[in-house]
Design a protein around this motif. Structure first.
Motif, mmCIF file in Angstrom:
data_model
loop_
_atom_site.group_PDB
_atom_site.id
_atom_site.type_symbol
_atom_site.label_atom_id
_atom_site.label_comp_id
_atom_site.label_asym_id
_atom_site.label_seq_id
_atom_site.Cartn_x
_atom_site.Cartn_y
_atom_site.Cartn_z
ATOM 1 N N ALA A 335 0.834 -1.205 0.000
ATOM 2 C CA ALA A 335 0.000 0.000 0.000
ATOM 3 C C ALA A 335 0.867 1.252 0.000
ATOM 4 O O ALA A 335 0.586 2.223 -0.717
ATOM 5 C CB ALA A 335 -0.934 -0.002 1.211
ATOM 6 N N GLY A 336 1.926 1.228 0.806
ATOM 7 C CA GLY A 336 2.832 2.373 0.857
ATOM 8 C C GLY A 336 3.491 2.646 -0.476
ATOM 9 O O GLY A 336 3.685 3.804 -0.862
ATOM 10 N N ALA A 337 3.829 1.581 -1.201
ATOM 11 C CA ALA A 337 4.454 1.748 -2.515
ATOM 12 C C ALA A 337 3.482 2.366 -3.516
ATOM 13 O O ALA A 337 3.875 3.162 -4.377
ATOM 14 C CB ALA A 337 4.953 0.401 -3.025
ATOM 15 N N ARG A 338 2.191 2.013 -3.390
ATOM 16 C CA ARG A 338 1.195 2.548 -4.312
ATOM 17 C C ARG A 338 0.855 4.003 -3.996
ATOM 18 O O ARG A 338 0.601 4.791 -4.885
ATOM 19 C CB ARG A 338 -0.089 1.704 -4.245
ATOM 20 N N ILE A 339 0.842 4.334 -2.710
ATOM 21 C CA ILE A 339 0.540 5.721 -2.312
ATOM 22 C C ILE A 339 1.840 6.347 -1.801
ATOM 23 O O ILE A 339 1.915 6.858 -0.682
ATOM 24 C CB ILE A 339 -0.563 5.773 -1.234
ATOM 25 N N PHE A 340 2.865 6.315 -2.636
ATOM 26 C CA PHE A 340 4.189 6.748 -2.225
ATOM 27 C C PHE A 340 4.240 8.218 -1.834
ATOM 28 O O PHE A 340 5.066 8.626 -1.012
ATOM 29 C CB PHE A 340 5.202 6.482 -3.353
ATOM 30 N N PHE A 341 3.341 9.030 -2.404
ATOM 31 C CA PHE A 341 3.365 10.462 -2.118
ATOM 32 C C PHE A 341 2.761 10.781 -0.756
ATOM 33 O O PHE A 341 2.815 11.918 -0.306
ATOM 34 C CB PHE A 341 2.647 11.249 -3.225
ATOM 35 N N LEU A 342 2.148 9.784 -0.090
ATOM 36 C CA LEU A 342 1.704 9.940 1.293
ATOM 37 C C LEU A 342 2.588 9.099 2.204
ATOM 38 O O LEU A 342 2.105 8.404 3.090
ATOM 39 C CB LEU A 342 0.238 9.510 1.449
ATOM 40 N N GLU A 343 3.905 9.180 1.954
ATOM 41 C CA GLU A 343 4.818 8.320 2.698
ATOM 42 C C GLU A 343 4.798 8.605 4.193
ATOM 43 O O GLU A 343 5.193 7.766 4.999
ATOM 44 C CB GLU A 343 6.252 8.470 2.163
ATOM 45 N N TYR A 344 4.327 9.783 4.580
ATOM 46 C CA TYR A 344 4.276 10.129 6.001
ATOM 47 C C TYR A 344 3.068 9.522 6.718
ATOM 48 O O TYR A 344 2.960 9.586 7.936
ATOM 49 C CB TYR A 344 4.258 11.648 6.179
ATOM 50 N N ALA A 345 2.114 8.948 5.965
ATOM 51 C CA ALA A 345 0.866 8.452 6.555
ATOM 52 C C ALA A 345 1.116 7.291 7.515
ATOM 53 O O ALA A 345 1.967 6.428 7.263
ATOM 54 C CB ALA A 345 -0.097 8.014 5.455
ATOM 55 N N SER A 346 0.372 7.274 8.607
ATOM 56 C CA SER A 346 0.330 6.091 9.463
ATOM 57 C C SER A 346 -0.578 5.068 8.792
ATOM 58 O O SER A 346 -1.604 5.426 8.215
ATOM 59 C CB SER A 346 -0.224 6.450 10.845
ATOM 60 N N VAL A 347 -0.192 3.795 8.840
ATOM 61 C CA VAL A 347 -0.959 2.738 8.167
ATOM 62 C C VAL A 347 -1.415 1.718 9.200
ATOM 63 O O VAL A 347 -0.637 1.298 10.065
ATOM 64 C CB VAL A 347 -0.139 2.054 7.058
ATOM 65 N N LEU A 348 -2.681 1.331 9.101
ATOM 66 C CA LEU A 348 -3.286 0.416 10.064
ATOM 67 C C LEU A 348 -4.125 -0.614 9.329
ATOM 68 O O LEU A 348 -4.897 -0.261 8.435
ATOM 69 C CB LEU A 348 -4.160 1.209 11.038
ATOM 70 N N ILE A 349 -3.965 -1.890 9.665
ATOM 71 C CA ILE A 349 -4.792 -2.950 9.089
ATOM 72 C C ILE A 349 -5.920 -3.271 10.064
ATOM 73 O O ILE A 349 -5.677 -3.520 11.250
ATOM 74 C CB ILE A 349 -3.958 -4.214 8.799
ATOM 75 N N THR A 350 -7.161 -3.254 9.570
ATOM 76 C CA THR A 350 -8.304 -3.487 10.446
ATOM 77 C C THR A 350 -9.351 -4.355 9.763
ATOM 78 O O THR A 350 -9.311 -4.604 8.563
ATOM 79 C CB THR A 350 -9.013 -2.167 10.828
ATOM 80 N N SER A 351 -10.297 -4.774 10.588
ATOM 81 C CA SER A 351 -11.554 -5.333 10.100
ATOM 82 C C SER A 351 -12.665 -4.587 10.824
ATOM 83 O O SER A 351 -12.900 -4.823 12.011
ATOM 84 C CB SER A 351 -11.652 -6.835 10.377
ATOM 85 N N ALA A 352 -13.301 -3.671 10.113
ATOM 86 C CA ALA A 352 -14.385 -2.906 10.734
ATOM 87 C C ALA A 352 -15.530 -3.825 11.121
ATOM 88 O O ALA A 352 -16.233 -3.577 12.105
ATOM 89 C CB ALA A 352 -14.875 -1.822 9.775
ATOM 90 N N LEU A 353 -15.719 -4.912 10.356
ATOM 91 C CA LEU A 353 -16.820 -5.832 10.629
ATOM 92 C C LEU A 353 -16.639 -6.549 11.955
ATOM 93 O O LEU A 353 -17.573 -6.660 12.752
ATOM 94 C CB LEU A 353 -16.948 -6.839 9.487
ATOM 95 N N THR A 354 -15.435 -7.046 12.223
ATOM 96 C CA THR A 354 -15.182 -7.779 13.460
ATOM 97 C C THR A 354 -14.655 -6.885 14.582
ATOM 98 O O THR A 354 -14.607 -7.301 15.736
ATOM 99 C CB THR A 354 -14.157 -8.901 13.212
ATOM 100 N N GLY A 355 -14.240 -5.668 14.230
ATOM 101 C CA GLY A 355 -13.687 -4.762 15.233
ATOM 102 C C GLY A 355 -12.205 -4.948 15.473
ATOM 103 O O GLY A 355 -11.620 -4.251 16.318
ATOM 104 N N GLU A 356 -11.566 -5.861 14.749
ATOM 105 C CA GLU A 356 -10.152 -6.138 14.962
ATOM 106 C C GLU A 356 -9.291 -4.916 14.648
ATOM 107 O O GLU A 356 -9.403 -4.322 13.570
ATOM 108 C CB GLU A 356 -9.708 -7.308 14.078
ATOM 109 N N ASN A 357 -8.452 -4.525 15.585
ATOM 110 C CA ASN A 357 -7.495 -3.420 15.456
ATOM 111 C C ASN A 357 -8.145 -2.038 15.362
ATOM 112 O O ASN A 357 -7.434 -1.046 15.176
ATOM 113 C CB ASN A 357 -6.576 -3.617 14.240
ATOM 114 N N VAL A 358 -9.453 -1.950 15.491
ATOM 115 C CA VAL A 358 -10.110 -0.642 15.409
ATOM 116 C C VAL A 358 -9.646 0.267 16.547
ATOM 117 O O VAL A 358 -9.455 1.475 16.364
ATOM 118 C CB VAL A 358 -11.645 -0.806 15.410
ATOM 119 N N GLU A 359 -9.445 -0.319 17.730
ATOM 120 C CA GLU A 359 -8.984 0.479 18.872
ATOM 121 C C GLU A 359 -7.622 1.111 18.606
ATOM 122 O O GLU A 359 -7.296 2.157 19.182
ATOM 123 C CB GLU A 359 -8.902 -0.403 20.128
ATOM 124 N N LYS A 360 -6.818 0.485 17.726
ATOM 125 C CA LYS A 360 -5.490 1.014 17.436
ATOM 126 C C LYS A 360 -5.552 2.344 16.695
ATOM 127 O O LYS A 360 -4.553 3.055 16.623
ATOM 128 C CB LYS A 360 -4.687 -0.005 16.625
#
Length: 486
Positions: A335-360
């Protein structure tokens, strides 16, 4: 609860296409809800603060309460959202259409409102002038006293309506109004059907936004008030930003424009990407809007549960997680390679359906807020930029080269909001800076202080003369001495 403030809540209810959104916009004083003559345009509950009367109150615009002969899941959710308004509001504002006349749906809604045993005010809309006044008599049979003839479009009768609303509402506490600096505005943006509303629902643990498999369910930019650990957040649930085409309807065009405006007014943007499809060209376009607006950003790679299921990477209970972590790391890198111009962005993997990592998500926000308070000392900044110029000199442009005299970080340590970090560089000629060298200098600054999720702005200022040049050099030397402790 409907709202996270102590202000009274007023809910606008009525059958589709009677002018609820037009009245909402009129009372709030800005165009938040989309107004169009197509029935059922408003599907979410939209909130705003009305300050036109003596005291502020939270105003809610609901989706159409009743859609004749419609039993699909989306319509059921709209009705459920409107019914919730009946329970959570202090006052109901029942809107009817004078030009269409009294309908069986109006009569059914009137019975429903009386059962709710809540104060209700009848607003007979579309009485645009005195000639239309006789049309209001038909609604006397509904039994609401007093009723008010209004025109939301032409601001007719609104002052009298507001006076009645104020008379019926409980007095709010003195500390009830949430001012703009008390909350962090977070725009949830992305393509249609990537899980924006699902993510908000997972955060607030309720069906505040309407979730549907149909693309484009959210057509308005919906402000959702949320309190967490004593802090106020405003989530802006935007319409899916799709590429404008030849066959886009006016409503779709308005929705995209509204989403783009939401990016500009937000303190932080959360870009949702559908992991099952990867980063698409449209995701990159939306990322470009965020970059152009110079907004702090978190990229959320959603639907991790579906990716894990499809690839068979289901972790055994109590088993090792290294394969899963490796897969997640790989997806983040892609994802970072595809959106290289937002290299400063924080990236988070989640599942909104199950709630996994949403708290992060909130942990990432806290990390960004801590980083926003970090400053690079003036001496350190000037040394690292001087070394950057020496290691990789700027390119020659028309026989001239960019020269740096002095640099400093703008702003104070306690900024009230997340925002772009500004570094001011005093140079010989700002026109000698190209984009490639700008990105190079930004990368060198981030080596000293990463500033995760926060954009960096380099503001170049020209020298004004030899005296300015000497003063800038003297300030840089003094700053270096202070940093070195000499």
């Amino acid at each position: 609860m409907y709202g996270q403030t102590n202000m009274p809540n007023v809910a606008i209810v009525g059958r589709p296409n009677v002018g609820k959104s037009a009245l909402f916009n009129r009372l709030v004083g800005r165009k938040i809800a989309i107004v169009h003559d197509q029935p059922g345009i408003t599907r979410d509950r939209i909130s705003g603060i009305c300050t036109r009367g003596p005291g502020p109150f939270t105003l809610w615009d609901t989706g159409g309460l009743a859609v004749p002969q419609s039993r699909d899941e989306l319509s059921a959710q709209v009705r459920r959202a409107a019914e919730e308004a009946l329970h959570d509001s202090d006052l109901l504002l029942f809107v009817v259409d004078a030009k269409e006349g009294l309908s069986p749906i109006d009569e059914e809604l009137a019975r429903m409102l009386r059962k709710a045993r809540k104060p209700a005010v009848l607003a007979i809309n579309k009485i645009d002038n005195e000639k239309h006044e006789p049309l209001a008599a038909e609604f006397d049979s509904l039994g609401f006293e007093p009723s008010f003839s209004i025109s939301a479009e032409h601001d007719r009768g609104i002052s009298e309506l507001l006076s009645e609303i104020e008379r019926r509402l409980p007095s709010p506490p003195h500390d009830s109004l949430v001012t703009s600096h008390d909350s962090l505005a977070i725009a949830i943006v992305g393509r249609p059907n990537v899980g924006k509303s699902s993510l908000i629902n997972s955060i607030v643990r309720g069906e505040r936004a309407i979730v549907s498999e149909l693309p484009g369910t959210t057509r308005d930019a919906v402000d959702i008030l949320y309190e967490r650990d004593g802090r106020q957040f405003v989530f802006i649930d935007t319409a899916g930003i799709r590429r404008r085409g030849k066959h886009s309807s006016p409503v779709e065009v308005f929705s995209v424009m509204r989403a783009e405006r939401s990016i500009r007014r937000a303190d932080l943007c959360v870009l949702i990407v559908d992991l099952t499809m990867g980063v698409t060209a449209q995701d990159k376009r939306i990322a470009g809007l965020i970059q152009k607006a110079q907004k702090p950003v978190i990229v959320v790679l959603n639907k991790w549960d579906l990716v894990r299921l499809a690839t068979g990477r289901v972790r055994p209970i109590g088993g090792p997680r290294h394969r899963e972590k490796h897969s997640a790391k790989q997806l983040i890198e892609e994802a970072g390679a595809r959106i290289f111009f937002l290299e400063y962005a924080s990236v988070l993997i989640t599942s909104a359906l199950t709630g996994e990592n949403v708290e992060k998500l909130f942990a990432s926000i806290e990390t960004m807020q801590r980083a926003a308070r970090q400053r690079i000392g003036t001496g350190v900044l000037n040394r690292l930029l001087r070394h950057a110029f020496e290691a990789n000199p700027p390119p020659m442009i028309k026989g001239r080269r960019l020269k740096l005299f002095y640099a400093t970080q703008a702003g104070g340590k306690e900024e009230p909001r997340l925002q772009s970090l500004e570094f001011v560089l005093f140079v010989n000629d700002p026109r000698l800076m190209n984009e490639t060298y700008r990105r190079y200098l930004e990368a060198r600054i981030r080596k000293a202080e990463p500033y995760p999720g926060l954009p960096i702005t380099l503001t170049l200022r020209p020298r004004t003369g030899p005296r300015h040049n000497k003063q800038s050099g003297r300030r840089a030397g003094q700053a270096n001495k202070l940093e070195d402790g000499s």
